[in-house]
Design an enzyme around this catalytic site. Sequence first.
Site, mmCIF file in Angstrom:
data_model
loop_
_atom_site.group_PDB
_atom_site.id
_atom_site.type_symbol
_atom_site.label_atom_id
_atom_site.label_comp_id
_atom_site.label_asym_id
_atom_site.label_seq_id
_atom_site.Cartn_x
_atom_site.Cartn_y
_atom_site.Cartn_z
ATOM 1 N N GLN A 128 0.908 -1.173 -0.090
ATOM 2 C CA GLN A 128 0.000 0.006 0.013
ATOM 3 C C GLN A 128 0.916 1.158 0.143
ATOM 4 O O GLN A 128 1.912 1.294 0.685
ATOM 5 C CB GLN A 128 -0.849 0.049 1.245
ATOM 6 C CG GLN A 128 -1.967 0.880 1.446
ATOM 7 C CD GLN A 128 -3.039 0.459 2.225
ATOM 8 O OE1 GLN A 128 -3.056 -0.369 2.750
ATOM 9 N NE2 GLN A 128 -3.786 1.792 2.547
ATOM 10 N N SER B 73 3.507 -6.155 3.066
ATOM 11 C CA SER B 73 2.073 -5.953 3.686
ATOM 12 C C SER B 73 0.971 -6.788 2.579
ATOM 13 O O SER B 73 1.123 -7.641 2.559
ATOM 14 C CB SER B 73 1.786 -4.511 4.017
ATOM 15 O OG SER B 73 0.630 -4.242 4.721
ATOM 16 N N LEU B 74 0.249 -5.657 2.240
ATOM 17 C CA LEU B 74 -0.935 -6.405 1.427
ATOM 18 C C LEU B 74 -0.120 -7.376 0.203
ATOM 19 O O LEU B 74 -0.750 -8.281 -0.350
ATOM 20 C CB LEU B 74 -1.918 -5.353 0.900
ATOM 21 C CG LEU B 74 -1.463 -4.624 -0.341
ATOM 22 C CD1 LEU B 74 -1.883 -5.273 -1.588
ATOM 23 C CD2 LEU B 74 -2.072 -3.173 -0.384
ATOM 24 N N ARG C 155 -9.800 -7.153 4.572
ATOM 25 C CA ARG C 155 -8.670 -6.754 5.301
ATOM 26 C C ARG C 155 -8.496 -5.239 5.302
ATOM 27 O O ARG C 155 -8.408 -4.479 6.403
ATOM 28 C CB ARG C 155 -7.495 -7.182 4.554
ATOM 29 C CG ARG C 155 -6.173 -7.047 5.569
ATOM 30 C CD ARG C 155 -5.045 -7.596 4.535
ATOM 31 N NE ARG C 155 -3.500 -7.385 5.358
ATOM 32 C CZ ARG C 155 -2.784 -6.452 5.046
ATOM 33 N NH1 ARG C 155 -3.033 -5.691 4.114
ATOM 34 N NH2 ARG C 155 -1.708 -6.516 5.550
ATOM 35 N N HIS D 176 -0.060 -2.266 11.186
ATOM 36 C CA HIS D 176 0.912 -3.119 11.814
ATOM 37 C C HIS D 176 1.584 -2.914 13.131
ATOM 38 O O HIS D 176 2.439 -2.774 13.654
ATOM 39 C CB HIS D 176 2.197 -3.324 10.984
ATOM 40 C CG HIS D 176 1.871 -3.733 9.286
ATOM 41 N ND1 HIS D 176 1.356 -5.022 9.487
ATOM 42 C CD2 HIS D 176 1.888 -3.057 8.351
ATOM 43 C CE1 HIS D 176 1.041 -5.037 7.808
ATOM 44 N NE2 HIS D 176 1.391 -3.916 7.339
ATOM 45 N N GLN E 149 0.384 -10.492 10.898
ATOM 46 C CA GLN E 149 0.825 -9.681 10.365
ATOM 47 C C GLN E 149 0.327 -8.390 10.519
ATOM 48 O O GLN E 149 1.143 -7.112 10.526
ATOM 49 C CB GLN E 149 0.938 -10.251 9.061
ATOM 50 C CG GLN E 149 1.728 -9.248 7.995
ATOM 51 C CD GLN E 149 0.802 -8.816 6.727
ATOM 52 O OE1 GLN E 149 -0.036 -8.173 6.955
ATOM 53 N NE2 GLN E 149 1.563 -8.977 5.543
#
Length: 305
Positions: A9, A91-92, A116, A195, A244
């Site tokens: 992202q 991340s994503l 999410r 996070h 995560q």
Amino acid sequence: MNVALFAGQGAQTVGMGKDLFEAYPECAALFAEADRILGGSLSSTIFNGPMEELTKTNVCQPAIFVVSAAAYTAFCKENPNAKFDLMAGLSLGEWTALWAGGAVSFAECVRILEARGRFMQEACEANPSGMVSVLKLAPEAVEAIAAETGCSVTNYNSAAQIVLGGTHDQVAAAAAAVSAKGGRAVVLKTAGAYHSSFMAPAAEKLTEVLAKADIQAPRIPVLSNYTGKIHGDADEIRTSMISQIAHAVRWTDDMAAMGAAGATAAVEFGPGAVLTGLLKRTLPSVALHNVGTADQAKAVAAALA
């Protein structure tokens, strides 16, 4: 040894992926499937904006996934014999890596990332928070500042770039402390402290989604942001991907694992070039490539043929 990397992202731009959509029927099919699954027109937002809509977390996450998947699909169309030995994403982007590695279907990934993103946006709105990127300080010094200000480390991006998250007051205090110690602090324009413990409600909600999701062990090894190690079976993936969300991304560990595995070339798929930029400074001997457009798909496929 080739490594596939997938964008996270923040790399989104209006118009990303449009030339892939126009150049490859296989890519157009991915955008169409995402639109059908989400019951709207994600592709229209990606291609036309507005940026305010594209930046919303529940839109941005599936959008970057679809564009990254399209970039990977175009590359594989141009070089059907391409072989990747290891995959990773930030991340994503870790979900994109799991899709490319064969652990989850495209449709499942679209649904997971929409949920999410929605859950993370809800967490941001429920408890305001922020993030600050810290440069030019050793990790130990940044961790000490986090402890002093009540922030938490959210991203170990490289030895020279660590991100902290906390309340807006905590982030401001951390930024001041960084400057006082001779470092550089950049307060990030994010909806909240991703996070970190602020995302615990999102992690809890995602648990129910992943319990029903069809996930299997990947065919190609995929690195975990949470552990810095290669993912295992479906249960491990579910546990790691839930953790995560509310724990630090250990990208430095992932890069170390790439180096230990003997990586010689890495291709970043999707918008931007953040991951190859981090890898360039960490593993300078690795040949780096980026595929985010149709022209890049052709050029990189030819280079690695």
